[in-house]
Design a protein around this motif. Structure first.
Motif, PDB file in Angstrom:
ATOM      1  N   ASP A  85      33.505  36.722   9.116  1.00 21.49           N
ATOM      2  CA  ASP A  85      32.772  36.343  10.319  1.00 21.49           C
ATOM      3  C   ASP A  85      33.456  35.137  10.952  1.00 21.49           C
ATOM      4  N   PRO A  86      33.932  35.296  12.193  1.00 12.80           N
ATOM      5  CA  PRO A  86      34.605  34.181  12.862  1.00 12.80           C
ATOM      6  C   PRO A  86      33.613  33.125  13.348  1.00 12.80           C
ATOM      7  N   ASP A  87      32.344  33.432  13.254  1.00 12.84           N
ATOM      8  CA  ASP A  87      31.340  32.455  13.662  1.00 12.84           C
ATOM      9  C   ASP A  87      30.919  31.667  12.432  1.00 12.84           C
ATOM     10  N   THR A  88      31.321  30.414  12.393  1.00 13.88           N
ATOM     11  CA  THR A  88      31.075  29.629  11.182  1.00 13.88           C
ATOM     12  C   THR A  88      29.841  28.742  11.280  1.00 13.88           C
ATOM     13  N   ARG A  89      29.104  28.894  12.376  1.00 13.56           N
ATOM     14  CA  ARG A  89      27.855  28.130  12.453  1.00 13.56           C
ATOM     15  C   ARG A  89      26.894  28.701  11.414  1.00 13.56           C
ATOM     16  N   PRO A  90      25.987  27.888  10.883  1.00 12.59           N
ATOM     17  CA  PRO A  90      25.054  28.424   9.889  1.00 12.59           C
ATOM     18  C   PRO A  90      24.126  29.458  10.522  1.00 12.59           C
ATOM     19  N   HIS A  91      24.077  30.600   9.910  1.00 11.60           N
ATOM     20  CA  HIS A  91      23.155  31.631  10.390  1.00 11.60           C
ATOM     21  C   HIS A  91      22.926  32.648   9.280  1.00 11.60           C
ATOM     22  N   HIS A  92      21.939  33.482   9.507  1.00  4.94           N
ATOM     23  CA  HIS A  92      21.607  34.500   8.505  1.00  4.94           C
ATOM     24  C   HIS A  92      22.304  35.806   8.839  1.00  4.94           C
ATOM     25  N   HIS A  93      22.209  36.756   7.906  1.00  3.83           N
ATOM     26  CA  HIS A  93      22.742  38.078   8.186  1.00  3.83           C
ATOM     27  C   HIS A  93      21.706  39.132   7.816  1.00  3.83           C
ATOM     28  N   ALA A  94      21.575  40.096   8.705  1.00  2.00           N
ATOM     29  CA  ALA A  94      20.653  41.204   8.467  1.00  2.00           C
ATOM     30  C   ALA A  94      21.488  42.458   8.228  1.00  2.00           C
ATOM     31  N   ILE A  95      21.321  43.044   7.066  1.00  2.00           N
ATOM     32  CA  ILE A  95      22.124  44.204   6.684  1.00  2.00           C
ATOM     33  C   ILE A  95      21.275  45.461   6.715  1.00  2.00           C
ATOM     34  N   CYS A  96      21.724  46.451   7.484  1.00  2.00           N
ATOM     35  CA  CYS A  96      20.967  47.695   7.578  1.00  2.00           C
ATOM     36  C   CYS A  96      21.303  48.607   6.401  1.00  2.00           C
ATOM     37  N   SER A  97      20.278  49.056   5.717  1.00  2.19           N
ATOM     38  CA  SER A  97      20.482  49.912   4.549  1.00  2.19           C
ATOM     39  C   SER A  97      20.970  51.299   4.942  1.00  2.19           C
ATOM     40  N   HIS A  98      20.715  51.682   6.193  1.00  2.10           N
ATOM     41  CA  HIS A  98      21.149  53.007   6.616  1.00  2.10           C
ATOM     42  C   HIS A  98      22.589  53.030   7.110  1.00  2.10           C
ATOM     43  N   CYS A  99      22.871  52.226   8.146  1.00  6.44           N
ATOM     44  CA  CYS A  99      24.207  52.303   8.752  1.00  6.44           C
ATOM     45  C   CYS A  99      25.132  51.197   8.230  1.00  6.44           C
ATOM     46  N   HIS A 100      24.586  50.328   7.384  1.00  2.00           N
ATOM     47  CA  HIS A 100      25.382  49.257   6.783  1.00  2.00           C
ATOM     48  C   HIS A 100      25.950  48.272   7.801  1.00  2.00           C
ATOM     49  N   SER A 101      25.378  48.252   8.974  1.00  2.00           N
ATOM     50  CA  SER A 101      25.816  47.269   9.955  1.00  2.00           C
ATOM     51  C   SER A 101      25.288  45.893   9.549  1.00  2.00           C
ATOM     52  N   ILE A 102      25.958  44.881  10.032  1.00  2.00           N
ATOM     53  CA  ILE A 102      25.557  43.505   9.723  1.00  2.00           C
ATOM     54  C   ILE A 102      25.301  42.787  11.036  1.00  2.00           C
ATOM     55  N   GLN A 103      24.088  42.299  11.211  1.00  2.00           N
ATOM     56  CA  GLN A 103      23.764  41.571  12.428  1.00  2.00           C
ATOM     57  C   GLN A 103      23.587  40.097  12.126  1.00  2.00           C
ATOM     58  N   ASP A 104      24.013  39.280  13.074  1.00  2.00           N
ATOM     59  CA  ASP A 104      23.785  37.846  12.927  1.00  2.00           C
ATOM     60  C   ASP A 104      22.345  37.536  13.289  1.00  2.00           C
ATOM     61  N   VAL A 105      21.776  36.607  12.554  1.00  2.00           N
ATOM     62  CA  VAL A 105      20.423  36.157  12.858  1.00  2.00           C
ATOM     63  C   VAL A 105      20.444  34.635  12.978  1.00  2.00           C
ATOM     64  N   PHE A 106      20.308  34.184  14.219  1.00  2.00           N
ATOM     65  CA  PHE A 106      20.295  32.738  14.407  1.00  2.00           C
ATOM     66  C   PHE A 106      18.864  32.264  14.406  1.00  2.00           C
ATOM     67  N   ALA A 107      18.600  31.389  13.496  1.00  3.46           N
ATOM     68  CA  ALA A 107      17.260  30.829  13.398  1.00  3.46           C
ATOM     69  C   ALA A 107      17.423  29.468  12.763  1.00  3.46           C
ATOM     70  N   ASP A 108      16.443  28.655  12.957  1.00  2.00           N
ATOM     71  CA  ASP A 108      16.533  27.310  12.408  1.00  2.00           C
ATOM     72  C   ASP A 108      16.488  27.388  10.886  1.00  2.00           C
TER      73      ASP A 108
END
Lengths: 144, 144
Positions: A85-108
DNA sequence: TTCGATGCAAAGCCTTTGCATCCTG
DNA sequence: CAGGATGCAAAGGCTTTGCATCGAA
């Protein structure tokens, strides 16, 4: 990711006395603004289009270098291979069990993860990683 | 881990029509109450004492079976190898950067990790994994 | 007796390493 | 020019697989 990733990292490589090679530039351009969390092989495959002779080892080496410079972070979400991930700011990751995609989750993060006092006393937390596993919108609507 | 892990899993194996072999019993006994989060090799090495002929493949197979039965959970904390935890209740893990030990952290997950409403709308979270990286008490006092 | 489990070895993957060559600075 | 980077191939380490044999039920 803000514009200018490629340029900024090129500058940092120079700062560190490291070399700016065409291969590295190609990898940086591919990472710039990339939110797909590619694996080494993903990156190699894509960069091969512009640079047919680039070797896998070069991709591995470059990613190691970038990780040391903290210009990329590796995420161990997939037990079979590392993703980057080229985005090095602190954030979470949401992983889809079906398509295995990884989404960034920005939250405090500070408010999202409160380390209990009892834990803080016996463990000094430097970094917190949160993985959310579930089903993404695409897959849940496709299934429904 | 409450007493009776080994017996409970043996019962579950029988329920599922799976066989209760001496090798499996030895692995279960080693996991029972084990909070060290061993790797496959760790388990194999220990079980070999009681069972010198047990093969690595058997340990892999057994752990796969146990994971499917949800009597063990694999944790991907170490990029080089999987680690296993016989405690399948939801909890966090604290990984020491110095000694690489893994400690369980029981805390109220629901309050510790609040998924923002905006995220909940685009992603159905089934499971939340939290890894705390830092330095454990042992290592921080040893260093000081 | 049956069918899953075991053990061994080989194969599969991802990743690292060695080394001669290349090329940036 | 010098030293880091590249490319290729080989080696490493973890995990899976194939298959004949074993043994729990």
């Amino acid at each position: 990711m803000r514009k200018g990733y490629t340029q900024r990292v090129i500058a940092r490589l120079r700062e560190q006395g490291l070399k700016v090679t065409p291969q590295r530039i190609a990898i940086l351009k591919h990472l710039d603004g990339n939110t797909s969390h590619p694996s080494v092989e993903d990156i190699h495959r894509k960069v091969c289009r512009a640079f047919p002779t680039i070797s896998l080892a070069t991709v591995y080496n470059t990613l190691d270098t970038l990780e040391q410079l903290r210009e990329v972070q590796s995420i161990s979400v997939d037990p079979h291979r590392k993703h980057y991930d080229p985005d090095t700011r602190p954030h979470h990751h949401a992983i889809c069990s079906h398509c295995h995609s990884i989404q960034d989750v920005f939250a405090d993060l500070a408010s999202a993860v409160r380390v209990p006092t009892a834990v803080a006393e016996i463990f000094r937390v430097d970094e917190t990683t949160v993985h959310l596993r579930g089903v993404c919108l695409n897959c849940s609507t496709a299934t429904a």
